[in-house]
Design a protein around this motif. Structure first.
Motif, short mmCIF file in Angstrom:
data_model
loop_
_atom_site.label_atom_id
_atom_site.label_comp_id
_atom_site.label_asym_id
_atom_site.label_seq_id
_atom_site.Cartn_x
_atom_site.Cartn_y
_atom_site.Cartn_z
N LEU A 1 -5.48 11.51 -9.96
CA LEU A 1 -4.42 10.91 -9.16
C LEU A 1 -4.52 11.32 -7.70
O LEU A 1 -4.28 10.50 -6.80
N MET A 2 -4.88 12.58 -7.45
CA MET A 2 -5.04 13.04 -6.07
C MET A 2 -6.18 12.30 -5.37
O MET A 2 -6.06 11.93 -4.19
N ASN A 3 -7.27 12.05 -6.09
CA ASN A 3 -8.38 11.28 -5.51
C ASN A 3 -7.92 9.88 -5.15
O ASN A 3 -8.27 9.36 -4.09
N GLN A 4 -7.16 9.26 -6.04
CA GLN A 4 -6.64 7.92 -5.76
C GLN A 4 -5.72 7.95 -4.54
O GLN A 4 -5.78 7.08 -3.67
N TRP A 5 -4.85 8.96 -4.49
CA TRP A 5 -3.91 9.10 -3.39
C TRP A 5 -4.65 9.26 -2.06
O TRP A 5 -4.31 8.62 -1.06
N GLU A 6 -5.68 10.11 -2.05
CA GLU A 6 -6.46 10.33 -0.83
C GLU A 6 -7.12 9.05 -0.37
O GLU A 6 -7.15 8.74 0.83
N ALA A 7 -7.65 8.27 -1.30
CA ALA A 7 -8.30 7.01 -0.94
C ALA A 7 -7.29 6.03 -0.34
O ALA A 7 -7.58 5.37 0.67
N ALA B 1 3.45 5.85 -2.81
CA ALA B 1 4.67 6.50 -3.29
C ALA B 1 4.65 6.63 -4.81
O ALA B 1 5.07 7.67 -5.36
N GLU B 2 4.17 5.63 -5.51
CA GLU B 2 4.08 5.69 -6.97
C GLU B 2 3.10 6.79 -7.40
O GLU B 2 3.37 7.53 -8.34
N LEU B 3 1.98 6.89 -6.71
CA LEU B 3 1.02 7.95 -7.03
C LEU B 3 1.64 9.33 -6.78
O LEU B 3 1.46 10.25 -7.57
N LEU C 1 0.84 -1.20 0.00
CA LEU C 1 0.00 0.00 0.00
C LEU C 1 0.88 1.26 0.00
O LEU C 1 0.64 2.19 -0.77
N ARG C 2 1.91 1.25 0.82
CA ARG C 2 2.83 2.39 0.87
C ARG C 2 3.55 2.56 -0.47
O ARG C 2 3.78 3.68 -0.91
#
Length: 77
Positions: free
Chosen positions: A58-64, A9-11, A4-5
């Motif tokens: 990408l920010m939405n994915q990162w926040e999730a 990091a990739e995002l 998950l981490r």
């Protein structure tokens, strides 16, 4: 949790790349005479819009994923 981490990091890397592309594009769009070539300007505006949508996605994915990581890290009651 490590996987998950890694995904987070990739995002973050991808977000930073897109944000840098946006800054570069905005700098070129701010240059004197840029809008004199209407076709080139339109292409730049469209690319800017696509990049902004990508950053938002990408920010939405990162926040999730951050939320998921926080839930996994929280101690069980």
């Amino acid at each position: 949790m490590a996987a998950l981490r890694n995904r987070i990091a990739e995002l973050e890397r991808r977000i930073a790349e897109r944000e840098e592309a946006v800054r570069t594009l905005e700098a070129s769009m701010a240059a004197p005479g840029f809008y004199e070539n209407a076709e080139k300007a339109q292409q730049a505006v469209e690319r800017h819009q696509r990049l902004m949508w990508e950053v938002g996605d990408l920010m939405n994915q990162w926040e999730a994923l951050e939320s998921e990581a926080a839930e996994q890290a929280a101690p069980s009651p």
